[in-house]
Design a protein around this motif. Sequence first.
Motif, PDB file in Angstrom:
ATOM      1  N   ALA A  73       0.786  -1.212   0.130  1.00 53.71           N
ATOM      2  CA  ALA A  73       0.009  -0.001  -0.157  1.00 53.71           C
ATOM      3  C   ALA A  73       0.941   0.917  -0.007  1.00 53.71           C
ATOM      4  O   ALA A  73       1.956   1.200   0.734  1.00 53.71           O
ATOM      5  CB  ALA A  73      -0.895  -0.097   1.296  1.00 53.71           C
ATOM      6  N   ARG A 128      -2.012  -0.723  -3.937  1.00 50.70           N
ATOM      7  CA  ARG A 128      -3.141   0.030  -3.801  1.00 50.70           C
ATOM      8  C   ARG A 128      -2.934   1.542  -3.217  1.00 50.70           C
ATOM      9  O   ARG A 128      -1.629   1.475  -2.187  1.00 50.70           O
ATOM     10  CB  ARG A 128      -4.100  -0.382  -2.919  1.00 50.70           C
ATOM     11  CG  ARG A 128      -5.435   0.281  -2.701  1.00 50.70           C
ATOM     12  CD  ARG A 128      -6.400  -0.574  -1.858  1.00 50.70           C
ATOM     13  NE  ARG A 128      -7.564   0.225  -1.543  1.00 50.70           N
ATOM     14  CZ  ARG A 128      -8.741   0.454  -2.345  1.00 50.70           C
ATOM     15  NH1 ARG A 128      -8.924  -0.382  -3.503  1.00 50.70           N
ATOM     16  NH2 ARG A 128      -9.783   1.031  -1.952  1.00 50.70           N
ATOM     17  N   THR A 130      -3.610   5.071  -1.463  1.00 52.59           N
ATOM     18  CA  THR A 130      -4.496   5.802  -0.558  1.00 52.59           C
ATOM     19  C   THR A 130      -3.817   6.858   0.075  1.00 52.59           C
ATOM     20  O   THR A 130      -2.626   7.232  -0.157  1.00 52.59           O
ATOM     21  CB  THR A 130      -5.096   4.565   0.254  1.00 52.59           C
ATOM     22  OG1 THR A 130      -6.130   5.160   1.236  1.00 52.59           O
ATOM     23  CG2 THR A 130      -4.003   4.158   1.322  1.00 52.59           C
ATOM     24  N   LEU A 165      -1.614  -7.894   2.668  1.00 57.98           N
ATOM     25  CA  LEU A 165      -0.755  -6.610   2.837  1.00 57.98           C
ATOM     26  C   LEU A 165       0.520  -6.910   3.723  1.00 57.98           C
ATOM     27  O   LEU A 165       0.482  -7.527   4.826  1.00 57.98           O
ATOM     28  CB  LEU A 165      -1.459  -5.636   3.736  1.00 57.98           C
ATOM     29  CG  LEU A 165      -0.650  -4.166   3.636  1.00 57.98           C
ATOM     30  CD1 LEU A 165      -0.637  -3.686   2.271  1.00 57.98           C
ATOM     31  CD2 LEU A 165      -1.440  -3.175   4.469  1.00 57.98           C
ATOM     32  N   VAL A 168       3.753  -1.261   3.885  1.00 61.09           N
ATOM     33  CA  VAL A 168       3.152   0.072   3.388  1.00 61.09           C
ATOM     34  C   VAL A 168       4.103   1.155   3.168  1.00 61.09           C
ATOM     35  O   VAL A 168       5.356   1.294   4.066  1.00 61.09           O
ATOM     36  CB  VAL A 168       2.406   0.668   4.735  1.00 61.09           C
ATOM     37  CG1 VAL A 168       1.959   1.895   4.605  1.00 61.09           C
ATOM     38  CG2 VAL A 168       1.325  -0.385   5.070  1.00 61.09           C
TER      39      VAL A 168
END
Length: 252
Positions: A73, A128, A130, A165, A168
């Motif tokens: 992410a 992803r 965000t 996941l 990050v």
Amino acid sequence: MEHSERPTTDPATTAGAAHSLAELDDRVTGCRACPRLVAWRESVAADPRAAFRGQDYWARPVPGFGDPRAAVAVVGLAPAAHGANRTGRMFTGDRSGDFLFAALHRTGYADSPTSTDRDDGTTLTGIRLTAPVRCAPPQNRPTPAERARCAPYLARELELLAPTLRVVVTLGAIGWNATLSFLATSGRAVPRPRPPFAHGAELFLPRDTGRPPLTVLGCYHVSPHNTFTGRLTEEMLDDVLRRAGEVAATGG
């Protein structure tokens, strides 16, 4: 004043009730919890830059974008007034997004080096995008109260991504701090005091009950201020994204 107005939406309630990323995205786009941000995002759409006159601005909160089974992410700051606030897709339609999507393509996450609109067909694999704040803020500066009010959306998004996941990537100190705050609140063994943000910072959180290991990587934000001055180069960003892929593939 913004701080005294009563929110018309409770993100803590609406986010927590979402059972899938698609449901969460739908709840995000309907949020009107921060009166100052609602007024700003809509006023920008009503009086766009000359280059974008005649375009239909999204002018709503922007949901995450990418692979629903992402191993990586990327957490930024907030949509840009004439970028994602216009296009409806994270990191799309402005110079920051151009810089990021080119890197995502070079490192194998994106099928196109550019992203211009939410309907342009661009897809992401294994990643992803965000942010901790979902509405475009004036001067790109959400208030602490706005960041806190919006935080449940990122928290729920990371919870829903948790089965797959592994990494990050945080773009800037706000993304870093927001991510560590969520992880600490969720019971992860985040060191105290919390490690400060730095480009290239790497924090490994071991497996705990029911959750796989997770690594948090720090990267300078892809803002024009950083990319035009050379503080963040293409090579530096590519290195972080490739490192994220390596960690995701090995589990840390």
